[in-house]
Design a protein around this motif. Structure first.
Motif, PDB file in Angstrom:
ATOM      1  N   VAL A  77      -6.191   2.570  -0.160  1.00  0.00           N
ATOM      2  CA  VAL A  77      -5.120   3.554  -0.426  1.00  0.00           C
ATOM      3  C   VAL A  77      -5.740   4.944  -0.587  1.00  0.00           C
ATOM      4  N   ALA A  78      -6.889   5.155   0.055  1.00  0.00           N
ATOM      5  CA  ALA A  78      -7.619   6.424  -0.082  1.00  0.00           C
ATOM      6  C   ALA A  78      -6.803   7.615   0.407  1.00  0.00           C
ATOM      7  N   ALA A  79      -6.000   7.425   1.451  1.00  0.00           N
ATOM      8  CA  ALA A  79      -5.207   8.546   1.978  1.00  0.00           C
ATOM      9  C   ALA A  79      -4.216   9.037   0.923  1.00  0.00           C
ATOM     10  N   HIS A  80      -3.587   8.111   0.214  1.00  0.00           N
ATOM     11  CA  HIS A  80      -2.661   8.504  -0.857  1.00  0.00           C
ATOM     12  C   HIS A  80      -3.417   9.173  -2.007  1.00  0.00           C
ATOM     13  N   ILE A  81      -4.563   8.608  -2.365  1.00  0.00           N
ATOM     14  CA  ILE A  81      -5.367   9.181  -3.448  1.00  0.00           C
ATOM     15  C   ILE A  81      -5.778  10.611  -3.106  1.00  0.00           C
ATOM     16  N   GLN A  82      -6.229  10.815  -1.866  1.00  0.00           N
ATOM     17  CA  GLN A  82      -6.652  12.145  -1.433  1.00  0.00           C
ATOM     18  C   GLN A  82      -5.504  13.135  -1.473  1.00  0.00           C
ATOM     19  N   ALA A  83      -4.331  12.699  -1.024  1.00  0.00           N
ATOM     20  CA  ALA A  83      -3.169  13.596  -0.997  1.00  0.00           C
ATOM     21  C   ALA A  83      -2.773  14.036  -2.396  1.00  0.00           C
ATOM     22  N   ILE A  84      -2.866  13.139  -3.360  1.00  0.00           N
ATOM     23  CA  ILE A  84      -2.478  13.475  -4.736  1.00  0.00           C
ATOM     24  C   ILE A  84      -3.570  14.300  -5.419  1.00  0.00           C
ATOM     25  N   ALA A  85      -4.835  13.948  -5.204  1.00  0.00           N
ATOM     26  CA  ALA A  85      -5.939  14.674  -5.839  1.00  0.00           C
ATOM     27  C   ALA A  85      -6.128  16.058  -5.241  1.00  0.00           C
ATOM     28  N   GLY A  86      -5.838  16.202  -3.944  1.00  0.00           N
ATOM     29  CA  GLY A  86      -6.015  17.480  -3.263  1.00  0.00           C
ATOM     30  C   GLY A  86      -7.261  17.472  -2.388  1.00  0.00           C
ATOM     31  N   ASN A  87      -7.225  18.278  -1.351  1.00  0.00           N
ATOM     32  CA  ASN A  87      -8.338  18.305  -0.391  1.00  0.00           C
ATOM     33  C   ASN A  87      -9.618  18.904  -0.961  1.00  0.00           C
ATOM     34  N   MET A 145     -15.461   9.398  -3.321  1.00  0.00           N
ATOM     35  CA  MET A 145     -16.737   8.708  -3.200  1.00  0.00           C
ATOM     36  C   MET A 145     -16.500   7.199  -3.249  1.00  0.00           C
ATOM     37  N   GLU A 146     -16.926   6.473  -2.183  1.00  0.00           N
ATOM     38  CA  GLU A 146     -16.783   5.021  -2.169  1.00  0.00           C
ATOM     39  C   GLU A 146     -18.147   4.384  -1.949  1.00  0.00           C
ATOM     40  N   THR A 147     -18.184   3.037  -1.867  1.00  0.00           N
ATOM     41  CA  THR A 147     -19.482   2.359  -1.945  1.00  0.00           C
ATOM     42  C   THR A 147     -19.827   1.482  -0.744  1.00  0.00           C
ATOM     43  N   ALA A 148     -18.975   1.396   0.267  1.00  0.00           N
ATOM     44  CA  ALA A 148     -19.236   0.469   1.376  1.00  0.00           C
ATOM     45  C   ALA A 148     -20.563   0.772   2.067  1.00  0.00           C
ATOM     46  N   THR A 149     -20.802   2.032   2.390  1.00  0.00           N
ATOM     47  CA  THR A 149     -22.051   2.388   3.098  1.00  0.00           C
ATOM     48  C   THR A 149     -23.290   2.185   2.234  1.00  0.00           C
ATOM     49  N   LEU A 178       2.323   4.752  -9.427  1.00  0.00           N
ATOM     50  CA  LEU A 178       1.126   4.474 -10.220  1.00  0.00           C
ATOM     51  C   LEU A 178       0.012   5.473  -9.925  1.00  0.00           C
ATOM     52  N   LEU A 179      -0.181   5.789  -8.652  1.00  0.00           N
ATOM     53  CA  LEU A 179      -1.240   6.728  -8.290  1.00  0.00           C
ATOM     54  C   LEU A 179      -0.978   8.114  -8.878  1.00  0.00           C
ATOM     55  N   TYR A 180       0.272   8.571  -8.827  1.00  0.00           N
ATOM     56  CA  TYR A 180       0.597   9.853  -9.461  1.00  0.00           C
ATOM     57  C   TYR A 180       0.324   9.789 -10.958  1.00  0.00           C
ATOM     58  N   GLN A 181       0.682   8.667 -11.577  1.00  0.00           N
ATOM     59  CA  GLN A 181       0.497   8.505 -13.015  1.00  0.00           C
ATOM     60  C   GLN A 181      -0.981   8.563 -13.402  1.00  0.00           C
ATOM     61  N   TYR A 182      -1.838   7.996 -12.567  1.00  0.00           N
ATOM     62  CA  TYR A 182      -3.261   7.926 -12.898  1.00  0.00           C
ATOM     63  C   TYR A 182      -4.041   9.167 -12.478  1.00  0.00           C
ATOM     64  N   ILE A 183      -3.655   9.794 -11.365  1.00  0.00           N
ATOM     65  CA  ILE A 183      -4.480  10.867 -10.789  1.00  0.00           C
ATOM     66  C   ILE A 183      -4.049  12.253 -11.240  1.00  0.00           C
ATOM     67  N   ARG A 184      -2.749  12.503 -11.331  1.00  0.00           N
ATOM     68  CA  ARG A 184      -2.282  13.855 -11.659  1.00  0.00           C
ATOM     69  C   ARG A 184      -2.907  14.408 -12.946  1.00  0.00           C
ATOM     70  N   HIS A 205       0.815  -1.220   0.000  1.00  0.00           N
ATOM     71  CA  HIS A 205       0.000   0.000   0.000  1.00  0.00           C
ATOM     72  C   HIS A 205       0.849   1.272   0.000  1.00  0.00           C
ATOM     73  N   ASN A 206       1.954   1.237   0.711  1.00  0.00           N
ATOM     74  CA  ASN A 206       2.770   2.444   0.896  1.00  0.00           C
ATOM     75  C   ASN A 206       4.082   2.386   0.130  1.00  0.00           C
ATOM     76  N   SER A 207       4.148   1.523  -0.862  1.00  0.00           N
ATOM     77  CA  SER A 207       5.392   1.320  -1.597  1.00  0.00           C
ATOM     78  C   SER A 207       5.630   2.425  -2.623  1.00  0.00           C
ATOM     79  N   PRO A 208       6.885   2.634  -3.030  1.00  0.00           N
ATOM     80  CA  PRO A 208       7.168   3.588  -4.111  1.00  0.00           C
ATOM     81  C   PRO A 208       6.413   3.238  -5.394  1.00  0.00           C
ATOM     82  N   GLN A 209       6.258   1.926  -5.667  1.00  0.00           N
ATOM     83  CA  GLN A 209       5.522   1.520  -6.874  1.00  0.00           C
ATOM     84  C   GLN A 209       4.076   1.993  -6.823  1.00  0.00           C
TER      85      GLN A 209
END
Length: 273
Positions: free
Chosen positions: A200-210, A215-219, A174-180, A166-170
């Motif tokens: 990995v929502a915390a990483h996604i949020q950090a890259i996308a910005g506050n 939006m997720e689907t568990a609830t 990938l997240l930067y490549q897809y989200i930026r 989850h917290n690897s450089p890889q």
């Protein structure tokens, strides 16, 4: 209803709910179900030997889904939760035709995102199979309203999450490549179109910005399950002692560690054949 029939109905109501995903991603939904429906027994299957479903053909996905559904039927499960976006868009309708129990699928939260968007630009992160699926694309067209929907396929993410990276450089690469690139569209909502991605929502949020709402689907899935249990009158008895069983088609140490962390208890996956 006589006493014997009442006893049989009570016993039937306490049968487990079957939940499955291509791997550990569906635990994000399973944990929510456990917290919300505390009396319900759950059987979870991680089909990790064939993960990620997003890289399989539709025929292969349907074959795996049917095999798992047959197992749940043999366990007398009273409802089935398809805790996988890719399996939902490819196989949920065929499951509903085969089974007589409630079948709850996962739909990306496009409609609520579109209703809430101010910039009218929304992005969806999804597996390759989901991003290319005609049912998914129809869902996008149905619920997008006046918004532009930017769909980003994310090959590789599920594999890394399954490996516990989850917290690897890889992962970050990938997240930067897809989200930026999505930031250039002035998106204000980002839909997590795979049940693995909340881990990995915390990483996604950090890259996308506050300024971007995830939006997720568990609830929503848990609430839909509750509505179905209510409608079919198959809620577990109050005071029923819930039992939990976890199976994997490829159990390993990383999965067990992940399960124990999510469930806050020392647990292991047993083998699913």
């Amino acid at each position: 209803m006589n006493i014997e029939n009442k006893a049989n109905k009570k016993s039937s109501n306490n049968q487990p709910i079957g939940i499955f995903d291509s791997g550990v991603g569906g635990l994000s939904i399973t944990s929510c179900i456990k917290d919300t429906l505390a009396n319900e027994s759950l059987i979870y299957v991680a089909d990790s030997q064939f993960a990620p479903y997003g890289e399989l053909s539709k025929q292969a996905i349907v074959e795996r889904v049917n095999k798992i559904a047959d197992y749940f039927s043999a366990q007398q499960c009273k409802a089935l939760v398809v805790a996988c976006n890719t399996a939902t868009v490819n196989a949920v309708e065929s499951l509903r035709q085969r089974l007589t129990i409630p079948v709850i699928g996962v739909e990306p939260a496009i409609k609520p995102a579109a209703l809430a968007s101010k910039t009218k630009h929304i992005a969806v992160l999804a597996t390759r199979a989901t991003a290319q699926n005609s049912n998914f694309l129809r869902l996008v067209d149905q619920f997008k309203g006046d918004c532009q929907i930017h769909i980003q396929a994310c090959p590789g993410l599920v594999d890394l999450i399954e490996q516990g990276l989850h917290n690897s450089p890889q992962m970050l690469d990938l997240l930067y490549q897809y989200i930026r690139p999505l930031n250039a569209f002035n998106i204000d909502h980002l839909v997590l179109g795979c049940t693995h991605y909340p881990f990995v929502a915390a990483h996604i949020q950090a890259i996308a910005g506050n300024h971007v709402t995830l939006m997720e689907t568990a609830t929503p899935v848990t609430l839909q399950l509750k509505r179905q249990l209510d409608a079919f009158q198959i809620n577990a008895s109050i005071g029923n002692t819930a039992r939990y069983q976890f199976l994997s088609s490829s159990p390993n140490h990383q999965q067990n560690q992940f399960l124990s962390t999510i469930w806050r208890s020392d647990l292991i996956f047993n083998s699913f054949n």
